[in-house]
Scaffold this active site. Structure first.
Site: not given
Ligand code: BG6
Length: 478
Positions: A228, A233, A331
């Protein structure tokens, strides 16, 4: 305002959550800012007409856009149209007749399992080419769930689409701090000569969230933190810090350099010494008692899905020989706290004592700031040192904030491919995490209480370093 008044922006999957919560609010805001002129065609199997689609979108905007007003709505809603159809060649052929011969962007706001089918059917219906303009296809992460499935997806996309028509959204690349990582490092001369293993001892990239599942159990239970957050990211943030400077500012040059540094990441042989996983149990987050992951609704009580993942990357190239990169995300942690922290080596000989560590920190949460931890003389009669923080907020108070989606949707329309990962970046990132996924398909993650700093095991990764920076503890003057 872009002059793409004749370039329809087609959203395939127009009745889904992504369109409702993220795409439409972003498009609405861009319109407000005078940046959006393209008609939006919602496409889905729902038996809607234009008005029903508009009502649906309006309901979402009222919820998610604070500056929404009825007056602004009437201008915006005129841009919205609806086209009913399934993901089939014949239904897409009807869409093609509506779109015509000019430019169009097609956004697949669909469950990932349908990307390949939809992309192929679109191409068969001729939506991948335009005699009088461009055709672009936008897909959203996850791009596969391991290396093999990412390769299969790439093949399916490439059957009907050229790579330079495909825009893969990793929304972190639309975040200001991600973009600033490149700008800051590549415009400041004093950094150029210290951006290597001779000067940088380690890099810590942390993205900690207090949020839990937020109703996304169906997806998350099969994904976990590594897929995820880290594979995409955080790995992207890593490339922006670690890549060599491109010779020119162009999408291809940037992607070549990002891919190159991903290729230099040493394959994991000993996963246990380079990766840590955790799963939260019940605890307290921001004063509220919360359930453990296994007690969350719909989650298998014996689930081994990791809600925390950390990796230590070793980069086998000249620039980074000996500098580890630590990536972690989880998380239900203690704080919403995110940063890219560069740890500098201490001076070769401490004339004024030891322990004078410099940090350069790009903070993303709770605030966007750039901080440098430096040492200076403490005023007084003795040559004593004290820590000072040179800190600047990233944004001035009156400056506008654009969401990642606003940045990226505009980039798609403008044909700017720099903030969209190329297929080889995606696959190299899967190559790196694949052995970890395999190792983690067995056994249990370590547990950590919700609201804590995460699993204890993460400290072992840092055996040779001073330990992780504490979540929520911003650097302070001493
Ligand atoms: C998403 C994930 O791509 O990015 C989520 O699937 C996560 O689990 C989120 O919470 C975090 O990004 P942002 O920009 O909402 O902080």
């Amino acid at each position: 305002m872009n002059n793409l008044a004749n370039c329809p922006f087609v959203i395939v999957g127009a009745s889904g959550d992504l369109t409702y919560r993220l795409l439409m609010p972003a498009i609405f805001r861009l319109r407000e800012l005078g940046q959006w002129n393209s008609p939006v065609i919602g496409y889905s199997p729902d038996k809607w007409d234009d008005n029903q689609f508009r009502e649906h979108v309006g309901e979402g905007l009222r919820q998610f856009v604070p500056e929404f007003t009825a007056q602004r709505w009437s201008d915006f809603s005129a841009l919205l149209h609806f086209h009913q159809g399934e993901l089939t060649r014949s239904d897409f052929s009807t869409l093609q007749r509506t779109v015509g011969d000019g430019s169009a962007v097609i956004y697949l706001a669909l469950p990932p399992a349908l990307f390949g089918t939809a992309a192929q059917a679109l191409a068969e219906a001729g939506l991948n080419r335009a005699p009088d303009g461009f055709r672009r296809l936008v897909v959203e992460k996850p791009f596969g769930h391991d290396l093999a499935s990412a390769q299969t997806l790439r093949q399916a996309l490439h059957e009907g689409w050229q790579e330079d028509q495909i825009y893969r959204i990793d929304h972190f690349l639309g975040k200001e701090t991600a973009q600033n990582l490149l700008v800051f490092r590549l415009t400041n001369r004093f950094l150029a000569s210290m951006w290597d293993a001779e000067h940088i001892r380690s890099v810590q990239i942390t993205y900690a969230e207090t949020l839990g599942l937020e109703g996304r159990w169906r997806y998350y239970e099969h994904a976990g933190a590594l897929r995820d957050m880290l594979q995409n990211h955080l790995m992207q943030l890593f490339t922006l810090v670690a890549m060599d400077p491109p010779g020119t500012w162009s999408a291809d040059s940037l992607h070549n350099h990002k891919t190159e540094v991903l290729r230099a990441v040493r394959p994991f042989k000993d996963v246990d010494h380079n990766a840590v996983r955790g799963q939260y149990v019940g605890g307290t987050v921001a004063g509220k008692t919360v359930a453990g992951y296994r007690e969350e609704p719909h989650i298998d009580p014996g689930s081994t899905t990791e809600t925390f993942a950390a990796l230590k990357l070793t980069v086998d190239n000249w620039r980074w020989q000996g500098t580890p990169f630590y990536l972690r995300s989880g998380k239900r942690l203690a704080e919403d706290y995110a940063e890219v922290a560069i740890e500098l080596k201490e001076v070769p000989r401490g004339l004024f004592g030891e322990g004078h560590k410099n940090w350069l920190v790009f903070r993303m949460k709770p605030d966007e700031t750039i901080d440098m931890v430096v040492w200076a003389k403490e005023p007084g009669l003795a040559l004593k040192t004290r820590r000072r923080i040179l800190s600047t907020p990233y944004r001035r108070e009156h400056e506008m904030e654009y969401s990642a989606y606003e940045q990226l949707l505009l980039a798609v329309l403008q044909g700017d491919r720099t903030p969209f990962p190329r297929y080889d970046e995606v696959e190299e990132a899967w190559r790196i995490v694949d052995p970890v996924l395999k190792a983690w398909s067995q056994g249990d993650p370590e547990t950590y209480p919700a609201g804590s700093q995460g699993p204890h095991g993460q400290t072992h990764l840092m055996a040779l370093h001073g330990g992780w920076r504490r979540l929520g503890e911003t650097d302070q003057d001493s």
